[in-house]
Write a protein that holds these residues in place. Structure first.
Motif, PDB file in Angstrom:
ATOM      1  N   LYS A 120      75.684  86.018  49.444  1.00  0.00           N
ATOM      2  CA  LYS A 120      74.807  86.224  48.167  1.00  0.00           C
ATOM      3  C   LYS A 120      75.532  85.553  47.175  1.00  0.00           C
ATOM      4  O   LYS A 120      76.532  86.048  46.638  1.00  0.00           O
ATOM      5  CB  LYS A 120      74.730  87.747  48.035  1.00  0.00           C
ATOM      6  CG  LYS A 120      73.883  88.474  49.178  1.00  0.00           C
ATOM      7  CD  LYS A 120      73.951  89.795  48.734  1.00  0.00           C
ATOM      8  CE  LYS A 120      73.668  90.630  50.351  1.00  0.00           C
ATOM      9  NZ  LYS A 120      74.740  91.578  50.578  1.00  0.00           N
ATOM     10  N   PRO A 121      75.035  84.343  46.835  1.00  0.00           N
ATOM     11  CA  PRO A 121      75.391  83.593  45.599  1.00  0.00           C
ATOM     12  C   PRO A 121      75.255  84.319  44.217  1.00  0.00           C
ATOM     13  O   PRO A 121      74.391  84.876  43.876  1.00  0.00           O
ATOM     14  CB  PRO A 121      74.889  82.417  45.735  1.00  0.00           C
ATOM     15  CG  PRO A 121      74.055  82.290  47.070  1.00  0.00           C
ATOM     16  CD  PRO A 121      73.810  84.027  47.173  1.00  0.00           C
ATOM     17  N   ILE A 122      76.198  83.852  43.437  1.00  0.00           N
ATOM     18  CA  ILE A 122      76.206  84.126  41.985  1.00  0.00           C
ATOM     19  C   ILE A 122      75.616  82.665  41.583  1.00  0.00           C
ATOM     20  O   ILE A 122      76.241  81.691  41.553  1.00  0.00           O
ATOM     21  CB  ILE A 122      77.624  84.560  41.278  1.00  0.00           C
ATOM     22  CG1 ILE A 122      77.947  85.959  41.589  1.00  0.00           C
ATOM     23  CG2 ILE A 122      77.528  84.290  39.624  1.00  0.00           C
ATOM     24  CD1 ILE A 122      79.225  86.173  41.289  1.00  0.00           C
ATOM     25  N   VAL A 123      74.677  82.653  40.486  1.00  0.00           N
ATOM     26  CA  VAL A 123      74.107  81.350  39.914  1.00  0.00           C
ATOM     27  C   VAL A 123      74.935  81.121  38.399  1.00  0.00           C
ATOM     28  O   VAL A 123      74.772  82.194  37.553  1.00  0.00           O
ATOM     29  CB  VAL A 123      72.570  81.285  39.640  1.00  0.00           C
ATOM     30  CG1 VAL A 123      72.305  79.851  38.833  1.00  0.00           C
ATOM     31  CG2 VAL A 123      72.150  81.279  41.201  1.00  0.00           C
ATOM     32  N   CYS A 124      75.379  80.036  38.260  1.00  0.00           N
ATOM     33  CA  CYS A 124      76.218  79.916  36.917  1.00  0.00           C
ATOM     34  C   CYS A 124      75.695  78.602  36.542  1.00  0.00           C
ATOM     35  O   CYS A 124      75.713  77.413  37.194  1.00  0.00           O
ATOM     36  CB  CYS A 124      77.724  79.490  37.195  1.00  0.00           C
ATOM     37  SG  CYS A 124      78.554  79.044  35.743  1.00  0.00           S
ATOM     38  N   MET A 170      81.765  81.939  29.078  1.00  0.00           N
ATOM     39  CA  MET A 170      80.800  82.220  29.906  1.00  0.00           C
ATOM     40  C   MET A 170      79.953  83.244  29.307  1.00  0.00           C
ATOM     41  O   MET A 170      80.760  84.347  28.682  1.00  0.00           O
ATOM     42  CB  MET A 170      80.896  82.486  31.400  1.00  0.00           C
ATOM     43  CG  MET A 170      81.585  81.235  32.132  1.00  0.00           C
ATOM     44  SD  MET A 170      80.075  80.474  32.757  1.00  0.00           S
ATOM     45  CE  MET A 170      80.717  78.683  32.994  1.00  0.00           C
ATOM     46  N   ALA A 171      78.945  83.543  29.432  1.00  0.00           N
ATOM     47  CA  ALA A 171      77.945  84.940  28.708  1.00  0.00           C
ATOM     48  C   ALA A 171      76.954  84.939  29.617  1.00  0.00           C
ATOM     49  O   ALA A 171      76.500  84.281  30.615  1.00  0.00           O
ATOM     50  CB  ALA A 171      77.876  84.514  27.453  1.00  0.00           C
ATOM     51  N   ASP A 172      76.310  86.333  29.226  1.00  0.00           N
ATOM     52  CA  ASP A 172      75.085  86.736  30.021  1.00  0.00           C
ATOM     53  C   ASP A 172      73.661  86.143  29.680  1.00  0.00           C
ATOM     54  O   ASP A 172      72.657  86.369  30.169  1.00  0.00           O
ATOM     55  CB  ASP A 172      74.686  88.426  29.947  1.00  0.00           C
ATOM     56  CG  ASP A 172      76.043  88.899  30.535  1.00  0.00           C
ATOM     57  OD1 ASP A 172      76.524  88.417  31.507  1.00  0.00           O
ATOM     58  OD2 ASP A 172      76.270  90.067  30.218  1.00  0.00           O
ATOM     59  N   ALA A 173      73.918  85.450  28.380  1.00  0.00           N
ATOM     60  CA  ALA A 173      72.937  84.703  27.762  1.00  0.00           C
ATOM     61  C   ALA A 173      73.167  83.153  27.327  1.00  0.00           C
ATOM     62  O   ALA A 173      74.182  83.114  27.050  1.00  0.00           O
ATOM     63  CB  ALA A 173      72.177  85.484  26.614  1.00  0.00           C
ATOM     64  N   PRO A 174      72.061  82.283  27.165  1.00  0.00           N
ATOM     65  CA  PRO A 174      72.748  80.829  27.277  1.00  0.00           C
ATOM     66  C   PRO A 174      73.023  80.586  25.638  1.00  0.00           C
ATOM     67  O   PRO A 174      73.922  79.812  25.521  1.00  0.00           O
ATOM     68  CB  PRO A 174      71.221  80.034  27.250  1.00  0.00           C
ATOM     69  CG  PRO A 174      70.148  81.252  27.822  1.00  0.00           C
ATOM     70  CD  PRO A 174      70.798  82.426  27.857  1.00  0.00           C
ATOM     71  N   GLU A 175      72.692  81.844  24.728  1.00  0.00           N
ATOM     72  CA  GLU A 175      73.245  81.463  23.421  1.00  0.00           C
ATOM     73  C   GLU A 175      74.572  82.118  23.155  1.00  0.00           C
ATOM     74  O   GLU A 175      75.275  82.068  22.007  1.00  0.00           O
ATOM     75  CB  GLU A 175      72.181  82.002  22.097  1.00  0.00           C
ATOM     76  CG  GLU A 175      71.801  83.331  22.479  1.00  0.00           C
ATOM     77  CD  GLU A 175      70.633  83.308  23.637  1.00  0.00           C
ATOM     78  OE1 GLU A 175      70.125  84.475  23.974  1.00  0.00           O
ATOM     79  OE2 GLU A 175      70.225  82.481  24.122  1.00  0.00           O
ATOM     80  N   GLY A 183      85.836  85.672  30.550  1.00  0.00           N
ATOM     81  CA  GLY A 183      86.034  87.144  30.958  1.00  0.00           C
ATOM     82  C   GLY A 183      84.631  87.471  31.881  1.00  0.00           C
ATOM     83  O   GLY A 183      84.762  88.142  32.781  1.00  0.00           O
ATOM     84  N   PRO A 184      83.461  87.268  31.280  1.00  0.00           N
ATOM     85  CA  PRO A 184      82.266  87.705  31.691  1.00  0.00           C
ATOM     86  C   PRO A 184      82.046  87.268  33.168  1.00  0.00           C
ATOM     87  O   PRO A 184      81.452  87.793  34.003  1.00  0.00           O
ATOM     88  CB  PRO A 184      81.108  87.150  31.032  1.00  0.00           C
ATOM     89  CG  PRO A 184      81.889  87.161  29.661  1.00  0.00           C
ATOM     90  CD  PRO A 184      83.510  86.514  29.574  1.00  0.00           C
ATOM     91  N   LEU A 185      82.522  85.995  33.460  1.00  0.00           N
ATOM     92  CA  LEU A 185      82.310  85.569  34.895  1.00  0.00           C
ATOM     93  C   LEU A 185      83.274  86.363  35.754  1.00  0.00           C
ATOM     94  O   LEU A 185      82.873  86.600  36.877  1.00  0.00           O
ATOM     95  CB  LEU A 185      82.629  83.961  34.991  1.00  0.00           C
ATOM     96  CG  LEU A 185      82.491  83.261  36.291  1.00  0.00           C
ATOM     97  CD1 LEU A 185      81.265  83.583  36.920  1.00  0.00           C
ATOM     98  CD2 LEU A 185      82.896  81.957  36.183  1.00  0.00           C
ATOM     99  N   PHE A 186      84.427  86.437  35.589  1.00  0.00           N
ATOM    100  CA  PHE A 186      85.353  87.236  36.215  1.00  0.00           C
ATOM    101  C   PHE A 186      84.867  88.424  36.582  1.00  0.00           C
ATOM    102  O   PHE A 186      84.824  89.142  37.832  1.00  0.00           O
ATOM    103  CB  PHE A 186      86.939  87.530  35.448  1.00  0.00           C
ATOM    104  CG  PHE A 186      87.616  86.298  35.651  1.00  0.00           C
ATOM    105  CD1 PHE A 186      88.351  85.686  36.864  1.00  0.00           C
ATOM    106  CD2 PHE A 186      88.370  85.655  34.410  1.00  0.00           C
ATOM    107  CE1 PHE A 186      88.809  84.659  36.918  1.00  0.00           C
ATOM    108  CE2 PHE A 186      89.139  84.710  34.465  1.00  0.00           C
ATOM    109  CZ  PHE A 186      89.485  84.027  35.857  1.00  0.00           C
TER     110      PHE A 186
END
Length: 608
Positions: A120-124, A170-175, A183-186
């Motif tokens: 089950k992938p995570i899309v980055c 990295m963050a949950d939103a593009p902005e 940290g958010p990706l970890f």
């Protein structure tokens, strides 16, 4: 310590290796002041030069008391043998996609393999800071890709994270926010990826990567599926059918800690480790405790589609530039390569002093030749040939590839025409933003040999081509080859500028004044369709008349520069590429002109 195992899947150039660098830095695997080479994971010289990942590698980082093992996979379909096995080691994958380019064919190749085995992938979405980023469309394209690859509902409900690996956030939103680093990706990995499933019973490890180490011998990297193992423990190796390959003892267990491998005293189920001490082990074999009888399931490997014959260099200049020239040395080197690279097949040719090497594509075989020439080998290489098969009815089948070409609109006509000449079927043509079109074809591998260079010339270097093995399909008939003949040297010595200047109307040269040439060596391209023998050694007739026009300096047209890939694509069946550490020369397979004529007559008689 808790463990998570993930792979990073991405197309060439989408920023995968840079992302791993950032993850290592922020998890404290490097000290603040430690000097680290750019793109730590691309360790091989050729990887650094070409900017691609050829060999899969593993590393590990610690985050909130959890060890995350990260495997960097090759994005090129030519190295698919690596990809299939890597994915069996991990429990999830980060699919890294460029915010401007969107998912590409190689992404499709690896993602398809990952979804098939249930990951089950995570899309980055990476590079969101690019001026031409189109984040929403790219997310939709990823969804469409997953759906087209028959993803389950659970796999389609993938988490998405946005950011820029180059800028280190990295963050949950593009902005953003942009101040939390990686940290958010970890955190997403810890939340989304389950702990490795551990099987009951005694020690079992599935080997997925192989390397030869000068001190420890063969080292196999793989995941421990059950039990645990300690140094000096007796183990045995089972092949995919359950036959015992060898028995022995584990001499050393190495674990990935940051970018280094450190010896450990015990490897537990779920961890990814490297084991030394076994001599006959091969990739996809199972290393297990003595009482185990069933091997672990290993992925079957896609078939090779292209083969070349590697021969001893028998030209008059043989042995003048390299120090590894005998068939014994070449044989040992090729068989050693085949041990660690499952997508490569090496066989002794019925003709003496030569070996048939089959692989997934020109890139894979070209990189092997380039690596060998840097090690001091001299070789003579035949034209690449595709590997045909026959179906049950005896019909001839050939490999077909899916080809995706991104090109400026103004050049699309010539691309469609050239692909049609190569017996390609066009599947779709759609805009891909910024006056560019995306063309998708199914084309025989035969027709694509050497097309990359021609495509770049036709489109002024703006087209991007991606290829992917699709299937074996019925033979599509004859494809027009090179239309021009070649200019062949009829003497041995050093090329003279004056002679070359006099011969310029015969066609463009491939050599420069002062280069050593020999009888039967190809020195240029003829303007007509037949081969022509010429003398490039003939000096100027010396006279005692001095006039201004007589003594003008000779001005030559720059020669055609032959790279290894260009040379392999250029030659015909009766020609060879001579590869040495310093030179790439083209030559006729039969150097003597009289023998050559006899061979041609014999061939014509056979056909007639």
């Amino acid at each position: 310590m808790k463990i998570r195992n993930i792979a990073i899947i991405a197309h060439v150039d989408h920023g995968k290796t840079t992302l791993v660098d950032r993850l290592l830095q922020q998890s404290g695997a490097f000290r603040e002041n430690q000097r680290v080479a750019e793109r730590v994971m691309d360790s091989n010289d050729l990887e650094k030069e070409r900017g691609i990942t050829i060999l899969a590698k593993a590393t590990s980082v610690e985050w909130k008391d959890v060890r995350i093992n990260i495997v960097d996979t090759p994005g090129h379909a030519d190295f698919g043998g690596e990809v299939e096995r890597i994915l069996s080691m991990v429990d999830s994958a980060i699919v890294l996609v460029d915010a401007a380019e969107g998912p590409m064919p190689q992404t499709k190749f690896v993602v398809g393999k990952a979804l098939k085995i249930g990951l089950k992938p995570i899309v980055c979405i990476n590079k969101v800071d690019k001026p031409d980023a189109r984040v929403t469309e790219v997310v939709n394209e990823v969804f469409d890709l997953f759906a087209a690859l028959d993803a389950t509902d659970e796999q389609l409900d993938f988490p998405i994270i946005y950011g820029s690996a180059k800028q280190g956030w990295m963050a949950d939103a593009p902005e953003g926010p942009m101040d939390q680093g990686m940290g958010p990706l970890f955190d997403l990995v810890l939340k989304h990826v389950h702990e490795p499933k551990v099987e009951e019973g005694s020690f079992r490890l599935l080997g997925t990567l192989l390397e030869a180490n000068p001190y420890l011998g063969r080292i196999v990297t793989g995941r421990v599926f059950a039990g645990s193992v300690k140094p000096n423990q007796p183990v045995k190796v089972l092949d995919r059918n359950g036959n015992v390959v060898e028995q022995g003892r584990v001499s050393k267990i190495l674990a990935f800690r940051g970018i280094e491998r450190q010896p450990i005293e015990e490897a537990e189920a779920g961890d990814i480790v490297a084991i030394a001490g076994l001599a006959k082990f091969n990739v996809a074999d199972t290393i297990c405790a003595m009482e185990v009888t069933e091997p672990l399931q290993a992925q079957p490997i896609d078939p090779p589609t292209l083969s070349m014959t590697f021969m001893v260099n028998d030209s008059p200049l043989a042995g003048t530039e390299g120090d590894k020239v005998t068939s014994r040395m070449i044989r040992a080197r090729l068989y050693k390569e085949a041990e660690g690279n499952v997508a490569l097949r090496v066989e002794d040719s019925p003709v003496g002093d030569s070996f048939i090497v089959s692989g997934r594509g020109e890139l894979q075989l070209g990189i092997l030749i380039e690596t060998m020439r840097r090690e001091g080998f001299e070789l003579s290489i035949s034209r690449p040939r595709v590997v045909f098969q026959r179906d049950d009815a005896g019909q001839l089948l050939e490999p077909i590839e899916e080809v995706v070409i991104d090109v400026d609109e103004e050049h699309s006509g010539v691309v469609v025409q050239k692909m049609a000449e190569r017996k390609a079927d066009m599947l779709e043509m759609r805009p891909s933003g910024g006056d560019r079109l995306r063309l998708v074809f199914h084309a025989p591998t035969r027709g694509l040999i050497g097309y990359q260079g021609e495509l770049l010339t036709d489109t002024r270097g703006t087209a991007i081509m991606n290829r992917l093995f699709h299937e074996y399909a019925p033979y599509k008939g004859e494809i027009q080859g090179r239309r021009n003949g070649v200019l062949i040297s009829n003497e041995a010595g050093e090329a003279v500028a004056y002679a070359m200047w006099k011969l310029e109307d015969r066609g463009p040269m491939m050599i420069e004044p002062g280069w050593k040439v020999y009888r039967g060596m190809i020195v240029g391209e003829h303007t007509r369709d037949n081969d022509l023998e010429i003398n490039v050694l003939k000096g100027k007739q010396l006279t005692n008349i001095r006039t201004q026009s007589k003594d003008e300096a000779v001005r030559l047209t720059p020669p055609i520069r032959m790279t290894l890939e260009k040379a392999l694509a250029y030659i015909e069946d009766d020609e060879r590429v001579e590869v040495t550490p310093k030179s790439i020369r083209l030559r006729k397979a039969i150097l003597d002109p009289n023998d050559r004529k006899r061979a041609e007559r014999a061939k014509e008689a056979e056909v007639g």
